[in-house]
Design a protein around this motif. Structure first.
Motif, PDB file in Angstrom:
ATOM      1  N   LEU A 150      12.992  -9.003 -53.127  1.00 12.76           N
ATOM      2  CA  LEU A 150      13.132  -8.998 -54.581  1.00 12.76           C
ATOM      3  C   LEU A 150      14.386  -9.752 -55.015  1.00 12.76           C
ATOM      4  CD1 LEU A 150      12.144  -5.299 -55.275  1.00 12.76           C
ATOM      5  CD2 LEU A 150      10.884  -7.309 -56.058  1.00 12.76           C
ATOM      6  N   ASP A 151      14.289 -10.411 -56.163  1.00  9.81           N
ATOM      7  CA  ASP A 151      15.437 -11.060 -56.792  1.00  9.81           C
ATOM      8  C   ASP A 151      16.590 -10.058 -56.913  1.00  9.81           C
ATOM      9  OD1 ASP A 151      17.143 -12.534 -58.465  1.00  9.81           O
ATOM     10  OD2 ASP A 151      16.063 -11.921 -60.263  1.00  9.81           O
ATOM     11  N   THR A 152      17.799 -10.522 -56.627  1.00 10.64           N
ATOM     12  CA  THR A 152      18.985  -9.648 -56.695  1.00 10.64           C
ATOM     13  C   THR A 152      19.096  -8.970 -58.057  1.00 10.64           C
ATOM     14  OG1 THR A 152      20.179 -11.033 -55.129  1.00 10.64           O
ATOM     15  CG2 THR A 152      21.500  -9.585 -56.521  1.00 10.64           C
ATOM     16  N   TRP A 153      18.810  -9.712 -59.145  1.00  7.81           N
ATOM     17  CA  TRP A 153      18.943  -9.142 -60.480  1.00  7.81           C
ATOM     18  C   TRP A 153      17.844  -8.112 -60.752  1.00  7.81           C
ATOM     19  CZ3 TRP A 153      23.540  -9.631 -62.097  1.00  7.81           C
ATOM     20  CH2 TRP A 153      24.263 -10.803 -61.870  1.00  7.81           C
ATOM     21  N   PHE A 154      16.706  -8.232 -60.080  1.00 10.73           N
ATOM     22  CA  PHE A 154      15.667  -7.210 -60.213  1.00 10.73           C
ATOM     23  C   PHE A 154      16.178  -5.896 -59.622  1.00 10.73           C
ATOM     24  CE2 PHE A 154      12.001  -4.767 -58.963  1.00 10.73           C
ATOM     25  CZ  PHE A 154      11.064  -4.992 -59.954  1.00 10.73           C
ATOM     26  N   SER A 155      16.745  -5.989 -58.420  1.00  8.91           N
ATOM     27  CA  SER A 155      17.304  -4.788 -57.790  1.00  8.91           C
ATOM     28  C   SER A 155      18.471  -4.242 -58.603  1.00  8.91           C
ATOM     29  CB  SER A 155      17.761  -5.122 -56.362  1.00  8.91           C
ATOM     30  OG  SER A 155      16.678  -5.576 -55.581  1.00  8.91           O
ATOM     31  N   SER A 156      19.328  -5.157 -59.088  1.00  8.92           N
ATOM     32  CA  SER A 156      20.489  -4.728 -59.878  1.00  8.92           C
ATOM     33  C   SER A 156      20.063  -4.099 -61.200  1.00  8.92           C
ATOM     34  CB  SER A 156      21.407  -5.925 -60.162  1.00  8.92           C
ATOM     35  OG  SER A 156      21.880  -6.491 -58.951  1.00  8.92           O
ATOM     36  N   GLY A 157      18.942  -4.558 -61.736  1.00  4.95           N
ATOM     37  CA  GLY A 157      18.445  -3.997 -62.984  1.00  4.95           C
ATOM     38  C   GLY A 157      18.080  -2.534 -62.874  1.00  4.95           C
ATOM     39  N   LEU A 158      17.808  -2.090 -61.643  1.00  9.87           N
ATOM     40  CA  LEU A 158      17.462  -0.684 -61.411  1.00  9.87           C
ATOM     41  C   LEU A 158      18.695   0.197 -61.175  1.00  9.87           C
ATOM     42  CD1 LEU A 158      14.454  -1.260 -58.986  1.00  9.87           C
ATOM     43  CD2 LEU A 158      14.300  -0.423 -61.329  1.00  9.87           C
ATOM     44  N   TRP A 159      19.866  -0.429 -61.197  1.00 13.03           N
ATOM     45  CA  TRP A 159      21.093   0.273 -60.780  1.00 13.03           C
ATOM     46  C   TRP A 159      21.326   1.608 -61.514  1.00 13.03           C
ATOM     47  CZ3 TRP A 159      25.666   1.738 -63.099  1.00 13.03           C
ATOM     48  CH2 TRP A 159      26.688   2.115 -62.228  1.00 13.03           C
TER      49      TRP A 159
ATOM     50  N   PHE B 193      30.686 -11.086 -70.436  1.00 12.14           N
ATOM     51  CA  PHE B 193      29.641 -11.666 -71.287  1.00 12.14           C
ATOM     52  C   PHE B 193      28.776 -12.660 -70.534  1.00 12.14           C
ATOM     53  CE2 PHE B 193      33.405 -14.416 -71.895  1.00 12.14           C
ATOM     54  CZ  PHE B 193      32.861 -15.660 -71.610  1.00 12.14           C
ATOM     55  N   ASP B 194      29.298 -13.207 -69.417  1.00 13.30           N
ATOM     56  CA  ASP B 194      28.549 -14.232 -68.693  1.00 13.30           C
ATOM     57  C   ASP B 194      27.326 -13.682 -67.974  1.00 13.30           C
ATOM     58  OD1 ASP B 194      30.463 -12.854 -67.188  1.00 13.30           O
ATOM     59  OD2 ASP B 194      30.553 -14.406 -65.652  1.00 13.30           O
ATOM     60  N   ILE B 195      27.197 -12.351 -67.846  1.00  8.95           N
ATOM     61  CA  ILE B 195      25.997 -11.791 -67.224  1.00  8.95           C
ATOM     62  C   ILE B 195      25.238 -10.886 -68.197  1.00  8.95           C
ATOM     63  CG2 ILE B 195      26.716 -12.007 -64.810  1.00  8.95           C
ATOM     64  CD1 ILE B 195      27.603  -9.129 -64.839  1.00  8.95           C
ATOM     65  N   LEU B 196      25.399 -11.177 -69.505  1.00 12.74           N
ATOM     66  CA  LEU B 196      24.659 -10.424 -70.515  1.00 12.74           C
ATOM     67  C   LEU B 196      23.151 -10.529 -70.273  1.00 12.74           C
ATOM     68  CD1 LEU B 196      24.445  -8.858 -73.188  1.00 12.74           C
ATOM     69  CD2 LEU B 196      24.683 -11.031 -74.396  1.00 12.74           C
ATOM     70  N   PHE B 197      22.680 -11.713 -69.951  1.00 15.12           N
ATOM     71  CA  PHE B 197      21.244 -11.885 -69.708  1.00 15.12           C
ATOM     72  C   PHE B 197      20.875 -11.531 -68.272  1.00 15.12           C
ATOM     73  CE2 PHE B 197      17.686 -14.655 -68.360  1.00 15.12           C
ATOM     74  CZ  PHE B 197      16.701 -14.066 -69.121  1.00 15.12           C
ATOM     75  N   PHE B 198      21.678 -11.987 -67.320  1.00 11.54           N
ATOM     76  CA  PHE B 198      21.325 -11.801 -65.911  1.00 11.54           C
ATOM     77  C   PHE B 198      21.267 -10.332 -65.506  1.00 11.54           C
ATOM     78  CE2 PHE B 198      23.170 -16.094 -65.954  1.00 11.54           C
ATOM     79  CZ  PHE B 198      22.091 -16.784 -65.440  1.00 11.54           C
TER      80      PHE B 198
ATOM     81  N   MET C 102      18.818  -4.569 -67.001  1.00 11.39           N
ATOM     82  CA  MET C 102      18.955  -3.115 -66.911  1.00 11.39           C
ATOM     83  C   MET C 102      18.274  -2.433 -68.096  1.00 11.39           C
ATOM     84  SD  MET C 102      22.701  -2.158 -65.386  1.00 11.39           S
ATOM     85  CE  MET C 102      23.685  -3.359 -66.247  1.00 11.39           C
ATOM     86  N   ILE C 103      18.393  -3.048 -69.280  1.00 14.11           N
ATOM     87  CA  ILE C 103      17.746  -2.470 -70.462  1.00 14.11           C
ATOM     88  C   ILE C 103      16.227  -2.509 -70.303  1.00 14.11           C
ATOM     89  CG2 ILE C 103      17.406  -2.733 -72.951  1.00 14.11           C
ATOM     90  CD1 ILE C 103      20.273  -3.854 -73.103  1.00 14.11           C
ATOM     91  N   MET C 104      15.715  -3.675 -69.894  1.00 19.12           N
ATOM     92  CA  MET C 104      14.260  -3.811 -69.732  1.00 19.12           C
ATOM     93  C   MET C 104      13.731  -2.857 -68.670  1.00 19.12           C
ATOM     94  SD  MET C 104      13.388  -7.893 -70.154  1.00 19.12           S
ATOM     95  CE  MET C 104      14.473  -8.465 -68.847  1.00 19.12           C
ATOM     96  N   MET C 105      14.398  -2.803 -67.520  1.00 20.65           N
ATOM     97  CA  MET C 105      13.916  -1.983 -66.404  1.00 20.65           C
ATOM     98  C   MET C 105      14.053  -0.499 -66.714  1.00 20.65           C
ATOM     99  SD  MET C 105      12.926  -4.186 -64.097  1.00 20.65           S
ATOM    100  CE  MET C 105      13.107  -3.674 -62.409  1.00 20.65           C
ATOM    101  N   GLY C 106      15.183  -0.106 -67.339  1.00 17.05           N
ATOM    102  CA  GLY C 106      15.391   1.298 -67.665  1.00 17.05           C
ATOM    103  C   GLY C 106      14.342   1.810 -68.636  1.00 17.05           C
ATOM    104  N   LEU C 107      14.060   0.999 -69.676  1.00 14.93           N
ATOM    105  CA  LEU C 107      13.048   1.397 -70.658  1.00 14.93           C
ATOM    106  C   LEU C 107      11.661   1.484 -70.032  1.00 14.93           C
ATOM    107  CD1 LEU C 107      14.277  -0.772 -73.680  1.00 14.93           C
ATOM    108  CD2 LEU C 107      14.173   1.727 -73.635  1.00 14.93           C
TER     109      LEU C 107
END
Length: 650
Positions: A221-230, A257-262, A267-272
């Motif tokens: 999985l993409d690192t940001w996908f895993s991080s989104g579940l943090w 601010f440089d990782i607002l999207f990444f 995290m908002i999308m995955m948490g919801l």
């Protein structure tokens, strides 16, 4: 081959085919507005399987997606005689073959924009491959809504626009990566019937044919996908654990601010999606920390500041407070050694002030504010104001405002003024004899206010103070809150006037380079009421600015001949000129300065009267001489008036 639809040179060729000479394959000539008519020949070779822009052109025109390079960057069998060659070898051979067939028109240097790997410096070759995607546009809908309705706040708020821009234009999210480490894609393939299996529990056999010969997808999985579940994975999700029930949603996320999207948006999308709840109610985006010249810190540039080295040299509190004080919304932090050193001096100031208080007031046994004392009223009122300001600043995540407000109060109000006021012999003795606790209590409250920004020195000093709240640590002691009963605006104005007088006289002494040991005389000119307010503090003024005598004049006559006047708020302060300067030496100095300035003015006027200079000199030079002569005339007028005043005061 693509050409621009409006390119008259190639309109007759649109829709026809041309031959790729080295492999004898026919390709279409298509019209697409992506082509830049002014660049090169205006004809663009299109490789849909090896370029992101060409991929989109290929999709628009239904072109075949021919993969000519494998995952080792060697050419595939579709390239004919070039198959098996590395990309470097193939380029050399293509060049040779073009020359041999007389097809090479010319060679010229060209600055290209091919991406290169940051780590190894090798050119990146885009290649079409099968990947796993998430329909991010569907996930983004709810993530946009929770920010729009205020369920999640982004601070500073101007970053909301960037968030919406990204989320409303989001593309499918590629979540598969070809890396050594990471969370494996939870998909299995049956090697018998080629069935693809995706499920939560690892399968033991194929649900279609029953075969046990299964192979899991090798991608991760993409690192940001895993991080989104943090926010949820760290609390035991997908199980309904005690931690997840207790601590999710969390409160505040602090990040760059440089990782607002990444990261933040994911995290908002995955948490919801996974829980139906927002992961946090506030996102605080701190500024980018750069070097003192505004450059982004980089190991390559050698301008990285090691925080451990800074902490060893100046202490953790100095570094923390520097970052807080400079973290203004919308600005980068330009971190310099001088700023950190400045705040280390602030730490030293607090330490030394605490030592002074402990040496002289450590024996106080109970609270005794002595609010009949106007200096006490003043410092309690100032403390109450800073409590209110700091609490508001922290509530609004304006840490820079909180830091700078506390700096001003502790350094100036408490140390430079209140403690200095207490040091007069009579005042000091009276406070000790009466058990006045103001110095201790104000310091103790200031340490609690400062603790979130400067935790280590405040914890250490707080434990040494008497009269503090019952708590095992300053970190769990009640945070100070403002109290309207501790406001004394009239006293603040009165003491503020005394401070202004002292500051003005000190400034004038400094301007005249007066010896610290030299005494001067003052006269204060104001209304009777103002003078009556000042009189109780006359001895304090005398001590603080080395004054031998103060005259109080309610006639409002102002400065007379031979006196220097200072305007201070609602009164005037006059000082005999001879107390500030040696009139004989000053008269001599001004006379020399007038002579030098007159000679310079004469030279400038002479140039302006010289016809050769005026006809040959550039206009900007002439204008410069003219401006200089006018400035000299103004200075001479003022200097001569001052000279006459000096002579008459002898």
């Amino acid at each position: 081959v693509a050409v621009h639809p409006e390119d008259e040179r190639y309109k007759s060729l649109q829709g026809k085919t041309v031959v790729v000479p080295l492999v004898q394959r026919e390709v279409k000539v298509i019209a697409d507005s992506f082509v830049d008519i002014t660049f090169g020949t205006g004809c663009l070779k299109v490789t849909p399987a090896h370029d992101p822009n060409d991929y989109l052109i290929g999709k628009r025109h239904g072109l075949p997606f021919v993969t000519i390079m494998d995952e080792t960057a060697h050419l595939t069998k579709v390239t004919g005689v070039y198959a098996g060659l590395s990309r470097e070898q193939a380029r050399e051979k293509v060049l040779q073959d073009l020359k041999a067939q007389g097809l090479l028109e010319k060679e010229e240097p060209y600055l290209h924009s091919v991406g290169h790997c940051d780590r190894c410096g090798v050119a990146v070759e885009p290649r079409l491959s099968s990947q796993w995607f998430v329909n991010a546009a569907e996930l983004a809908k709810e993530a946009i809504r929770v920010v729009e309705c205020g369920e999640i706040r982004i601070i500073p708020s101007e970053w909301e626009k960037t968030y919406y821009e990204w989320m409303r234009n989001i593309r499918p999210w590629c979540i598969s990566r070809q890396l050594w480490w990471g969370h494996r894609i939870p998909v299995w393939y049956c090697e018998s019937c080629k069935e693809m299996i995706a499920q939560k529990v690892d399968p033991s056999q194929c649900p279609k044919c029953g075969s046990r010969s299964l192979k899991q997808d090798e991608d991760v999985l993409d690192t940001w996908f895993s991080s989104g579940l943090w926010p949820i994975s760290t609390m035991g999700w997908p199980e309904a654990t005690f931690d997840l029930r207790t601590f999710y949603p969390t409160d505040v996320l602090e990040t760059g601010f440089d990782i607002l999207f990444f990261w933040v948006a994911r995290m908002i999308m995955m948490g919801l999606k996974m829980t139906g709840k927002i992961p946090f109610h506030t996102v605080y985006l701190h500024p980018m920390v750069r070097d003192e010249y505004g450059q982004k810190m980089s190991k390559t540039k050698g301008n990285v500041k090691d925080p451990l080295e800074i902490i060893n040299r100046t202490g953790a509190d100095s570094l923390r407070f520097t970052l807080a004080a400079m973290a203004v919304h919308g600005r980068d932090v330009l971190l310099s050694d001088s700023r950190i050193e400045g705040y280390r001096n602030f730490v030293n100031k607090i330490w030394n002030a605490t030592r002074f208080v402990l040496m002289n007031f450590a024996d106080v046994k109970q609270e005794n504010k002595e609010l009949s004392n106007e200096i006490n009223q003043w410092i309690w009122s100032r403390l109450n104001a800073v409590k209110a300001d700091v609490n508001v600043a922290l509530d609004q995540y304006r840490f820079f405002d909180a830091a700078n407000r506390l700096y001003q109060f502790i350094w100036s109000d408490y140390c430079d003024w209140f403690l200095e006021f207490t040091k007069s012999e009579q005042e000091f003795t009276r406070r000790q004899q009466s058990g006045d606790s103001t110095a201790v209590q104000v310091l103790e409250a200031a340490l609690r206010l400062l603790h979130p920004l400067m935790p280590f020195v405040t914890e250490e000093l707080w434990h040494k103070l008497p009269l503090k709240p019952e708590a095992v640590s300053i970190s769990v002691a009640p945070y100070p809150q403002a109290n309207d009963k501790e406001n004394y605006p009239a006293t603040e104005k009165k003491i503020g006037r005394i401070i202004s007088i002292v500051e003005a006289v000190r400034s004038k002494r400094g301007e005249n380079q007066l010896s610290p040991a030299a005494t001067i005389r003052l006269a204060l000119h104001a209304s009777h009421k103002i003078l009556e307010d000042i009189k109780p503090f006359a001895s304090l003024i005398c001590k603080l600015v080395k004054v031998s005598d103060i005259q109080f004049d309610s006639s409002e006559a102002g400065a007379s001949k031979g006196q220097v006047m200072l305007a201070v708020e609602d009164l005037q302060v006059t000082i005999p000129r001879e107390d500030l300067i040696n009139t004989e030496k000053e008269t001599e100095r001004v006379s020399v300065e007038i002579s030098q300035m007159t000679a310079e003015l004469d030279r400038a006027v002479s140039k302006l009267k010289n016809s050769d200079f005026m006809s040959k000199a550039p206009p900007d030079v002439i204008e410069g001489v003219r401006a200089r002569s006018q400035a000299l005339e103004r200075k001479l007028t003022a200097l001569r008036a001052y000279f006459e005043e000096l002579k008459s005061s002898k």
